[in-house]
Design a protein around this motif. Structure first.
Motif, mmCIF file in Angstrom:
data_model
loop_
_atom_site.group_PDB
_atom_site.id
_atom_site.type_symbol
_atom_site.label_atom_id
_atom_site.label_comp_id
_atom_site.label_asym_id
_atom_site.label_seq_id
_atom_site.Cartn_x
_atom_site.Cartn_y
_atom_site.Cartn_z
ATOM 1 N N LYS A 556 0.814 -1.334 -0.111
ATOM 2 C CA LYS A 556 -0.127 0.206 -0.194
ATOM 3 C C LYS A 556 0.859 1.342 -0.013
ATOM 4 O O LYS A 556 1.686 1.379 1.035
ATOM 5 N N LYS A 572 4.219 -7.927 4.132
ATOM 6 C CA LYS A 572 3.302 -6.770 3.917
ATOM 7 C C LYS A 572 4.211 -5.456 4.173
ATOM 8 O O LYS A 572 4.507 -5.347 5.285
ATOM 9 N N ASP A 574 3.426 -1.219 4.185
ATOM 10 C CA ASP A 574 2.587 -0.131 3.866
ATOM 11 C C ASP A 574 3.408 1.307 3.874
ATOM 12 O O ASP A 574 4.210 1.491 5.056
ATOM 13 N N HIS A 576 3.319 5.220 3.668
ATOM 14 C CA HIS A 576 2.292 6.517 3.964
ATOM 15 C C HIS A 576 3.109 7.729 4.162
ATOM 16 O O HIS A 576 3.503 7.738 5.381
ATOM 17 N N ILE A 595 5.963 -1.109 8.156
ATOM 18 C CA ILE A 595 5.137 0.214 8.024
ATOM 19 C C ILE A 595 5.877 1.403 8.190
ATOM 20 O O ILE A 595 6.613 1.953 9.195
#
Length: 607
Positions: A556, A572, A574, A576, A595
């Protein structure tokens, strides 16, 4: 002050950012360091995990799932009790008994001095929410054995073996204020989904129906289903090369080129958009057919149906493929012979990005019959036409499907895939023996690939004479379907699809899409790119080179993010970037279970 700042201040007011004095290694991904001997939890990452947990709970609440809330802290009892009463969920306390899940199939009997307690077998919940995770490791172990998803608060000192069993961890201090905030969010999420479900149900039951109405609806329910045959149940294609040649000699490929690439910032037909290695989607299907003809010594012709605004771009690609059995048909608004002296077809594709859905097949085949092409193909022994969409790169001329159609004399069939979700009403459909091969159409995704018997074309043309518009979507309502694997459907609808196709996950050999055998996961990675990557130019600018995604589970990306060369993505990831912030992933970086909300997170710990 932005909404994001207000939410962060709310989290800070609940002391959610205050961890324990010890920070476990696996928890460092959520940590911003320490102060006064206490671990400081990153509130941005707490917010991200809160959002993911609430989205998951809302998705389950939409399907009337069963929740079990676990709490042993007396300070939270009143908060949890109010939450369960508000949302109408029973506050089940059977979890206090050891083995309440793993031994749930055996009734339990307890006899006391003054009363007798008889506990029957309980039904396993769909999700367990734990507010004091460290105290209830036994519940986590039982849920993990039964593969029940867990949403739980996690702190900096939690053991690694317990943390790894939690599906949706929420890093925060388990203060009364934060637990109250967490329960409030869960309450609002479940109530919102319950309200939506009630509104949908009320819309379907606006009027009371008589018994005749119910019988009519039952008949309609059968019409809303389609006969589906799993691809795995098909007989294998002949192993003999000569038999395969005879099979392919009965096939014609018809390809539509009506979709434009304007959604991705490409000025031209999507079928001539470069996919990888300088090859377009049209190049790939042309090379595939040429490879088949060369391998088996067969003659599979290709018919191209182009929209007026895509025809010139298609012709430029065809200049690279001379001396091949290709016939081009252009659609026109006027009934004139213009390009290639071919008659016009439907004008439905002119302004429609999904030409397969709007194009009148009866008019297309009527033009081919008037031009004599159908008679020529029939005289050559052709029996079936494979109809393809322009933006699906996973098309393979499959002799296995063709063999099944010929052996069973099937007039036409479509290729479908199950949608990622199932409708709530699907459980209400009749469960009878004669319906075992029927599936609700709303649960199926049409891949825009159709097989059709040449003799069926005459009936299509007769429908045109009766002024009946027959689109592929209408044929889908009447046809037999084959449930094909994901490997036969890989459309190019966004730049996230290009990222997969141009990565080391796929290669193209003789026009056939081949998956990297090094990836053990059968599913493709889930990739979500923000609006900053929406157009092809932005996509190419922000990626110096395409990262390795063989070991990736999900990606993402949102905000002003830039990728260098030689990057590897695993697990995973992510990323941002907050407004006004720029994140640049350096060359050669390996990101695994990360993350990232700032440039400094790139070298941090993993999930």
């Amino acid at each position: 002050m932005t909404i994001h700042s207000v939410v962060i201040q709310k989290l800070l007011s609940t002391n959610a950012h205050l961890g324990r004095r010890v920070t476990a290694h696996h928890f460092k991904i959520f940590s911003e360091g320490s102060r006064n001997g206490l671990s400081i939890i990153d509130s941005d990452k707490t917010l991200i995990c809160l959002r993911n947990a609430c989205n998951f709970i809302g998705h389950l609440a939409r399907d009337n799932a069963r929740f079990l809330f676990v709490n042993t802290n007396a300070l939270f009892d009143e908060i949890v009790s109010q939450m369960t009463q508000t949302v109408g969920i029973k506050n089940d306390t059977t979890w206090r008994l050891g083995g309440f899940l793993t031994n749930s199939s055996s009734p339990k009997k307890f006899r006391g001095r003054n009363k007798k307690l008889n506990l029957g077998a309980i039904q396993a919940p769909d999700c367990i929410v734990i507010f004091d995770t460290e105290r209830k490791s036994s519940v986590i172990q039982e849920a993990d054995k039964l593969q029940i998803p867990i949403v739980g608060l996690v702190d900096s000192s939690m053991p690694s073996d317990t943390y790894e069993k939690i599906t949706y961890p929420v890093p925060a201090n388990d203060s009364v204020q934060f637990v109250y905030l967490f329960c409030n969010l869960i309450t609002k999420t479940i109530l919102y989904e319950q309200k939506r479900s009630q509104a949908a149900l009320a819309g379907k039951e606006d009027k009371s129906r008589t018994r005749d109405d119910v019988q009519r609806i039952d008949k309609t329910a059968t019409k809303d289903k389609i006969s589906v045959l799993p691809y795995e149940n098909l007989q294998p294609a002949p192993e003999d090369i000569l038999e395969t040649k005879q099979l392919l000699d009965k096939l014609v490929v018809l390809k539509f080129n009506g979709s434009l690439g304007t959604k991705m910032g490409f000025n031209g037909p999507k079928s001539v958009m470069e996919v990888c290695g300088g090859l377009t989607c049209l190049d790939l299907i042309l090379n595939q057919i040429e490879s088949l003809n060369s391998k088996y010594g067969c003659n599979v012709p290709l018919l191209l149906v182009n929209a007026p605004n895509t025809h010139d771009g298609v012709l430029k690609v065809l200049e690279r493929h001379t001396n091949k059995n290709i016939h081009s048909l252009v659609q026109s608004q006027r009934h004139q012979r213009n390009v290639s002296d071919l008659p016009p077809v439907s004008d439905g594709i002119q302004d429609d990005h999904d030409g397969m859905d709007s194009l009148n097949l009866a008019e297309v085949f009527s033009s081919l019959m008037d031009d004599g092409k159908i008679d020529v193909l029939l005289s050559q022994g052709k029996e079936y036409i494979l109809v393809l969409n322009s933006d699906n790169l996973a098309h393979i001329v499959d002799p296995k499907i063709l063999n099944h159609l010929i052996q069973n004399n099937i007039e036409y069939c479509v290729e479908v895939m199950p949608k990622s979700f199932e409708s709530e009403e699907s459980n209400l459909l009749p469960n009878k023996e004669e319906f075992e091969n029927l599936m609700p159409k709303k649960n199926l995704k049409f891949t825009h690939t159709m097989w059709m018997n040449m003799n069926f074309i005459e009936s299509l043309v007769q429908r045109r004479a009766a002024k009946e518009s027959l689109t592929i979507s209408k044929l889908f309502d009447q046809s037999f379907a084959i449930n094909v694997p994901k490997s036969r459907y890989l459309p190019v609808e966004a730049t996230s699809d290009l990222l997969l196709l141009q990565s080391d996950l796929y290669t193209f050999t003789d026009g056939i899409l081949t998956r990297n055998t090094a990836r053990g996961n059968l599913a493709d990675p889930s990739i979500e790119l923000g609006p900053e990557f929406e157009t092809i130019n932005d996509f190419r600018t922000r990626f110096k080179s395409i990262p390795s995604v063989v070991g990736l589970v999900s990606l993402k990306v949102a905000g002003d993010v830039w990728f260098g060369t030689g990057i590897t993505l695993k697990g995973k990831v992510d990323i941002h970037a907050r407004p006004g912030m720029r994140i640049a992933i350096p060359d050669g970086t390996v990101l695994e279970n990360k993350i990232i909300t700032s440039q400094g997170d790139i070298g941090g710990g993993s999930l």
